[in-house]
Design a protein around this motif. Structure first.
Motif, PDB file in Angstrom:
ATOM      1  N   ASP A 173     -19.000  33.902 -34.656  1.00 52.73           N
ATOM      2  CA  ASP A 173     -17.460  33.206 -35.148  1.00 52.73           C
ATOM      3  C   ASP A 173     -17.613  33.643 -36.643  1.00 52.73           C
TER       4      ASP A 173
ATOM      5  N   ASN B 238     -24.292  35.883 -41.763  1.00 53.46           N
ATOM      6  CA  ASN B 238     -23.538  35.357 -40.430  1.00 53.46           C
ATOM      7  C   ASN B 238     -24.210  36.054 -39.551  1.00 53.46           C
TER       8      ASN B 238
ATOM      9  N   SER C  91     -23.910  34.559 -36.500  1.00 54.07           N
ATOM     10  CA  SER C  91     -23.268  34.076 -35.230  1.00 54.07           C
ATOM     11  C   SER C  91     -22.030  34.951 -34.683  1.00 54.07           C
TER      12      SER C  91
ATOM     13  N   ARG D 214     -17.555  26.353 -39.234  1.00 53.54           N
ATOM     14  CA  ARG D 214     -17.193  27.537 -38.612  1.00 53.54           C
ATOM     15  C   ARG D 214     -15.757  27.814 -38.501  1.00 53.54           C
TER      16      ARG D 214
ATOM     17  N   TRP E 253     -17.237  32.238 -40.733  1.00 52.79           N
ATOM     18  CA  TRP E 253     -17.571  30.766 -41.038  1.00 52.79           C
ATOM     19  C   TRP E 253     -16.996  31.043 -42.523  1.00 52.79           C
TER      20      TRP E 253
END
Length: 117
Positions: A78, A74, A76, A113, A80
């Motif tokens: 956020d 991950n 990102s 997400r 997931w």
């Protein structure tokens, strides 16, 4: 200073760093580790490998992942949630930002997400 002392002085800090790195890798479970350790180019999303070892990048929710994913990182900002059934069903596992999984305990057929709650 003789060669033996210079060699020892040069490699002593390196040996200490290697010992620390080895201890950290032993203490960390193989199934979850930092995304930085994951063999993947950094992206602002999910970097994943499918059952055929093909690289796949996820930026948005995917209810039907074919072929299924077996490991991911991950990258990102956020969390997931990864699911073993199409349409976000079955068993699930969450990856926080910066976390990676070499083995989810199931093949991933859907991802979105957000937390798994």
């Amino acid at each position: 200073m003789n060669i033996a002392r210079r060699t020892a002085a040069t490699f002593a800090p390196l040996a200490g760093a290697l010992t620390f790195a080895l201890a950290a890798s032993i203490a960390q479970p193989a199934a979850a580790h930092a995304a930085a350790d994951f063999a993947c180019p950094p992206v602002l999303g999910i970097c994943a490998y499918d059952v055929d070892e093909n690289l796949r990048v996820l930026y948005d929710d995917e209810a039907d992942i074919i072929p299924p994913i077996v490991r991911a990182a991950n990258y990102s900002d956020d969390s997931w949630c990864f699911y073993n059934w199409f349409g976000y069903g079955g068993a699930s596992r969450e990856l926080a930002p910066g976390q990676a999984a070499d083995d989810f305990g199931f093949v991933v057929r859907a991802a979105r997400r957000g937390s798994c709650d």
